[in-house]
Design a protein around this motif. Structure first.
Motif, PDB file in Angstrom:
ATOM      1  N   LEU A 196      17.347  -6.510  -5.622  1.00 30.29           N
ATOM      2  CA  LEU A 196      17.059  -8.100  -6.386  1.00 30.29           C
ATOM      3  C   LEU A 196      15.946  -7.837  -7.434  1.00 30.29           C
ATOM      4  N   ALA A 197      14.877  -7.007  -7.191  1.00 29.35           N
ATOM      5  CA  ALA A 197      13.914  -7.257  -8.039  1.00 29.35           C
ATOM      6  C   ALA A 197      14.342  -6.285  -9.596  1.00 29.35           C
ATOM      7  N   TYR A 198      15.104  -5.219  -9.384  1.00 27.37           N
ATOM      8  CA  TYR A 198      15.333  -4.465 -10.684  1.00 27.37           C
ATOM      9  C   TYR A 198      16.840  -3.725 -10.762  1.00 27.37           C
ATOM     10  N   GLY A 199      17.194  -3.462  -9.443  1.00 29.74           N
ATOM     11  CA  GLY A 199      18.447  -2.635  -9.223  1.00 29.74           C
ATOM     12  C   GLY A 199      19.508  -3.186  -9.927  1.00 29.74           C
ATOM     13  N   TRP A 200      20.056  -4.221  -9.931  1.00 30.98           N
ATOM     14  CA  TRP A 200      20.931  -4.880 -10.480  1.00 30.98           C
ATOM     15  C   TRP A 200      20.978  -4.716 -12.027  1.00 30.98           C
ATOM     16  N   ARG A 201      19.740  -4.701 -12.537  1.00 27.19           N
ATOM     17  CA  ARG A 201      19.813  -4.750 -14.066  1.00 27.19           C
ATOM     18  C   ARG A 201      20.571  -3.231 -14.630  1.00 27.19           C
ATOM     19  N   ILE A 202      20.387  -2.332 -13.944  1.00 27.82           N
ATOM     20  CA  ILE A 202      20.801  -1.172 -14.353  1.00 27.82           C
ATOM     21  C   ILE A 202      22.289  -1.093 -14.848  1.00 27.82           C
ATOM     22  N   ALA A 203      23.244  -1.865 -13.856  1.00 26.61           N
ATOM     23  CA  ALA A 203      24.562  -2.235 -14.209  1.00 26.61           C
ATOM     24  C   ALA A 203      24.653  -2.692 -15.578  1.00 26.61           C
ATOM     25  N   PHE A 204      23.980  -3.717 -15.835  1.00 21.87           N
ATOM     26  CA  PHE A 204      24.108  -4.380 -17.187  1.00 21.87           C
ATOM     27  C   PHE A 204      23.971  -3.572 -18.387  1.00 21.87           C
ATOM     28  N   LEU A 205      22.570  -2.554 -18.092  1.00 22.70           N
ATOM     29  CA  LEU A 205      21.989  -1.853 -19.298  1.00 22.70           C
ATOM     30  C   LEU A 205      23.004  -0.745 -19.412  1.00 22.70           C
ATOM     31  N   LEU A 206      23.722  -0.180 -18.443  1.00 21.04           N
ATOM     32  CA  LEU A 206      24.726   0.648 -18.715  1.00 21.04           C
ATOM     33  C   LEU A 206      25.794   0.400 -19.897  1.00 21.04           C
ATOM     34  N   SER A 207      26.184  -0.622 -19.944  1.00 22.77           N
ATOM     35  CA  SER A 207      26.922  -1.095 -20.822  1.00 22.77           C
ATOM     36  C   SER A 207      26.736  -0.591 -22.244  1.00 22.77           C
ATOM     37  N   LEU A 208      25.623  -0.502 -22.731  1.00 21.88           N
ATOM     38  CA  LEU A 208      25.231  -0.050 -23.994  1.00 21.88           C
ATOM     39  C   LEU A 208      25.751   1.250 -24.313  1.00 21.88           C
ATOM     40  N   VAL A 209      25.603   2.295 -23.425  1.00 21.76           N
ATOM     41  CA  VAL A 209      26.268   3.644 -23.240  1.00 21.76           C
ATOM     42  C   VAL A 209      27.613   3.328 -23.567  1.00 21.76           C
ATOM     43  N   LEU A 210      28.393   2.439 -22.776  1.00 23.98           N
ATOM     44  CA  LEU A 210      29.946   2.572 -22.787  1.00 23.98           C
ATOM     45  C   LEU A 210      30.172   2.234 -24.010  1.00 23.98           C
ATOM     46  N   VAL A 211      29.589   0.965 -24.512  1.00 23.67           N
ATOM     47  CA  VAL A 211      30.029   0.423 -25.675  1.00 23.67           C
ATOM     48  C   VAL A 211      29.977   1.541 -27.035  1.00 23.67           C
ATOM     49  N   VAL A 212      29.028   2.107 -26.848  1.00 23.26           N
ATOM     50  CA  VAL A 212      28.720   3.083 -28.170  1.00 23.26           C
ATOM     51  C   VAL A 212      30.131   4.098 -28.182  1.00 23.26           C
TER      52      VAL A 212
END
Length: 444
Positions: A196-212
């Motif tokens: 809840l503190a920060y782990g869930w954020r990784i899933a959203f930030l991973l989007s940048l790699v996939l988008v490129v």
């Protein structure tokens, strides 16, 4: 007068060049839709597991979940606007450039969600910013699906229109599977507090790699032969949205939107609402539930091309009808299996109704809807059918089901009646689509 789509193999193209072009088209459609739907439905998973706690923490569990699903629904409300805007661009300047733009916008919005402060940090501004980014997501996805379908359908070889039309649909299943799998892995790696503190954020930030990756692949694809023909003949519509609702297209537009009601309700029941229902009402642990949804989505991804092949054999309308009817018949038995509160039966039900049955009609859907319009307004028409119907068929479904179950004192049977109704409407509307309404043919 509408443009008749020319052969999808350009003049003078060698067999090697043809295969290379089709591989690029397949990769661009599949990777692009996988990334875009990963981004869009990542929010759905987070709404069920995270956002109701971090962005609406002062509310009761029921109200917090409803508010989280309300922001989820907002993405669907905005999608028609994106569909009209990007549909106009796609019909005027081309499919390729439009798809690159939608992917860029979606990736930025999703990545920003990953760094968004919570309600505890900035108060009421947190859900407001979340809402704005959800609007951006909805706007982008509004122009994505139609363009990806047309990229495949309008490049398809003779006799394989159904198969190629099913390729973007695989991306939706893979996007959902990837999103739920990433969330499941993160919850195993981190404890509840860390997640809840920060782990869930990784899933959203991973989007940048996939988008490129997806962006680069899409820039390599050629414009579709159908749009090239429209351009060469100077047949672009000056106002595609107007022509979508002008005779003879009015009838097919209305029938298309009604036929989608069952599909949208089904997907958001099994892919979104079921997660909340299983972890809340049935009290299953989150990780097993996410893994079950992931498994069902992977089964769907594997079977959608089979539906595409059958679409080429029997026709898109027929395949869509069979799948939607099967969904309506299975609603009550599926919820009865859910009611056993047994994870094994929950898994069986999800794999059958979501993995198998959904693939039958979803694999045929893109080809069916692309067939409703001539090439010069096809991007806009396809977007209108899919995105306008998405407001009531998809976006509102989790809220409607949550409210109906609450009204029934926890019983799911009111919700089941609603889902059966959506199937009936879709069957009737699809049956009313005539062969003469179709501009592209499939089946023998």
């Amino acid at each position: 007068m509408s443009v008749t789509t020319r052969s999808t193999q350009p003049e003078g193209e060698s067999e090697y060049e043809r295969r290379k072009r089709l591989r690029t088209v397949t990769a661009a459609s599949l990777l692009g839709t996988t990334v875009e739907w990963y981004d869009f439905f990542l929010y759905a998973t987070a709404a069920a597991l995270v956002f109701n706690q971090l962005f609406f923490p002062d509310e009761s569990s029921f109200v917090g979940t409803m508010l989280a699903f309300a922001t989820f629904a907002v993405g669907f409300v905005v999608r028609p606007i994106g569909g009209v805007v990007f549909g106009h661009i796609g019909d005027r300047i081309g499919r390729k450039k439009t798809l690159a733009l939608t992917m860029f916008l979606m990736g930025i919005a999703t990545a920003l969600m990953g760094v968004l402060p919570t309600h505890e940090q900035i108060g009421v501004l947190a859900p407001l910013l979340l809402l704005i980014l959800r609007v951006a997501q909805g706007f982008a996805i509004g122009g994505e699906w139609a363009g990806a379908v047309l990229l495949s359908v309008e490049h398809s070889p003779k006799g394989k229109r159904g198969l190629f039309g099913s390729i973007p649909q695989v991306g939706l299943a893979l996007g959902l599977a990837l999103g739920t799998l990433v969330f499941a892995i993160l919850q195993v790696v981190f404890d509840d507090e860390q997640f809840l503190a920060y782990g869930w954020r990784i899933a959203f930030l991973l989007s940048l790699v996939l988008v490129v990756v997806g962006f680069v692949v899409r820039l390599k694809v050629d414009e579709t032969p159908a749009f090239q023909e429209v351009t060469e003949l100077s047949k672009q519509s000056s106002m595609p949205i107007r022509d979508t609702f002008r005779k003879p297209n009015t009838r097919t537009t209305v029938l298309g939107m009604l036929s989608r009601w069952g599909e949208g309700a089904a997907f958001n029941t099994w892919g979104v609402f079921a997660i909340t229902y299983a972890t809340g009402t049935l009290a299953f642990d989150r990780v097993p539930v996410l893994l079950v949804v992931t498994l069902a989505a992977l089964v769907m991804a594997a079977l959608i091309p089979v539906s595409g092949v059958l679409t080429d054999r029997f026709g898109a309308r027929q395949m869509y009808l069979v799948g939607i009817a099967a969904y309506g018949v299975l609603v009550f038995p599926v919820f009865a299996l859910f009611g056993t509160e047994n994870l094994a039966w929950f898994t069986v039900a999800m794999v059958v109704v979501f993995g198998v049955v959904h693939s039958v009609f979803y694999g045929a859907q893109g080809t069916l809807y692309a067939s409703l319009y001539p090439a010069e307004i096809r991007y806009t028409g396809l977007s209108v059918v899919y995105q306008f119907s998405g407001v009531y068929a998809s976006g509102l479904t989790p809220m409607i089901l949550t409210a109906l179950i609450a009204a029934g004192g926890g019983s799911p049977w009111f919700a089941c009646l609603y889902l059966v109704l959506t199937a009936v409407v879709s069957v009737v509307a699809t049956s009313a689509i005539r062969n003469e309404d179709l501009h592209l043919t499939t089946g023998r």
